[in-house]
Design an enzyme around this catalytic site. Sequence first.
Site, mmCIF file in Angstrom:
data_model
loop_
_atom_site.group_PDB
_atom_site.id
_atom_site.type_symbol
_atom_site.label_atom_id
_atom_site.label_comp_id
_atom_site.label_asym_id
_atom_site.label_seq_id
_atom_site.Cartn_x
_atom_site.Cartn_y
_atom_site.Cartn_z
ATOM 1 N N CYS A 91 41.365 68.135 -13.753
ATOM 2 C CA CYS A 91 42.206 68.088 -14.954
ATOM 3 C C CYS A 91 43.233 66.959 -14.851
ATOM 4 C CB CYS A 91 42.848 69.448 -15.204
ATOM 5 S SG CYS A 91 43.537 69.576 -16.870
ATOM 6 N N HIS A 194 38.089 72.878 -15.607
ATOM 7 C CA HIS A 194 38.594 73.595 -14.434
ATOM 8 C C HIS A 194 37.465 74.371 -13.755
ATOM 9 C CE1 HIS A 194 42.923 72.904 -14.910
ATOM 10 N NE2 HIS A 194 42.634 72.821 -16.197
ATOM 11 N N GLU A 196 37.551 75.970 -11.086
ATOM 12 C CA GLU A 196 38.102 77.214 -10.525
ATOM 13 C C GLU A 196 38.231 78.299 -11.573
ATOM 14 O OE1 GLU A 196 39.708 74.531 -11.286
ATOM 15 O OE2 GLU A 196 41.757 74.931 -11.930
#
Lengths: 213, 268
Positions: A91, A194, A196
Amino acid sequence: MGFTQLETMMSRVCILDYGSGNVKSVYNLFASLADSVTISNTPADIENATHIVLPGVGAFAASMRRIHENLPLDALDRVVRTKCKPFLGICVGMQVLAERGFEFGETAGLGWIKGSIEKLDSKEFPLPHIGWNNIDCRQASPLLTGLENSPDLYFVHSFVFHPTDPETILATTDYGRQFCCVIQSDNIYGVQFHPEKSQRAGIKLAKNFLALS
Amino acid sequence: MKKNRVIPVLLLRNGWLVQSKQFKRYQNLGNPISAVKRLSQWGSDELIYLDISSDDTHDMRRDDLGHPNRNSIFEIIEDVSKEAFMPITVGGRIRSLHDIEKRLALGADKIAINTLALDNPKFIEQAAKEFGAQCVVVSIDAKLNNGVHQVMRADTREVTLNTALSWACQVEQLGAGEILLNSVDRDGMKNGYDLELLDQVSSAIKIPVIACGGVGDWEHFAQALRQTGVDAVAAANIFHYSDQSVYLAKKYLFEQGLNVRPAELLEI
């Protein structure tokens, strides 16, 4: 399998923490996959790592300010740009790789990949671009193995990377216009989404990153 | 193409997850972390975690649930983020930029503010500048008052002078990234979203609106996505009472041809 071979496969991830970013979530992702993960900014930990991750949530200018305040840029430069260890920016961590950004005024970036960060021209679609959107791979890459079928990944951003060299674009996403969502220059990778937070597809990408050497 | 999101909302009240009815009555549901794991496995697109306690104490009052007792919101956020490979918005009891930073550092992706934004609208701007607009969600509780949707303060339950519409526009101008729009009248009533409210606000602003309040049936999600411009549909109570609830909701919406991520169950 010989000892040396095993040794080279050990992954030691160093997650850089410059006080702006969802460090914990990125830690949780890599902790479930790598041999060891440390959140650290010390030159020793950076040198000792096999893979380096720069997470990020936040505005470009504030992130660059915090990067200058908190990260040992000389050591980082040596490890990433001279020793060429795999590096992943997430990001804003991808965006700061650019030469400059235009969120809240013009700010210089790290300049590791040629290009600038500009507001996404999303036409009638609202900004920030928040949510799950599919990515389209533009080039085969070991980072994107298994992600060729336009999987949805999670995005939260208003600004995008405008690369100078189209060859650095590995994947794009459509939101009002097409933009670069995965970028690569040699061992330096950046993703606008993202991993994650992207459940199955994100875990796959993280595994692919750890398999790079 | 960007997908519309289906978002479970968890309400935390002094250490317990609760179900809420019209912001007045609360029923205990249980452990604040085990629910997160289930919601993640059922493929939730996101999670909104709101601390609606009236003070900072949290106590599960038991530690025999396969999970240690937790006494602060920070321990809870940390545990929650370990269970969720999905975006988490944390709201409630945020009073400063430092409060935001702490929550983000522990694994929150976005924060939601409500009362603080009403007391000090400039704070929205400050937070957006420091952490990026995308991480600032402003939560608006709307209550019908003589046929007009007014903004209600969650702390005192007082209706303010703002209409939901004018406050939403102002909040957008100040730099908020998203609006979580909740209907106080529909909260916990299972009779569907206040579609008029959702339509009014989502057609007036460009930033994403997350609908909340009143879902009693998967079809209510579909109504909001078909008839209004909301970007995401959220609900609290309905996701608690059936196995694989989020998965089933997404499957229903996908089969209805709505623009959502295909439903999948994850083994994490």
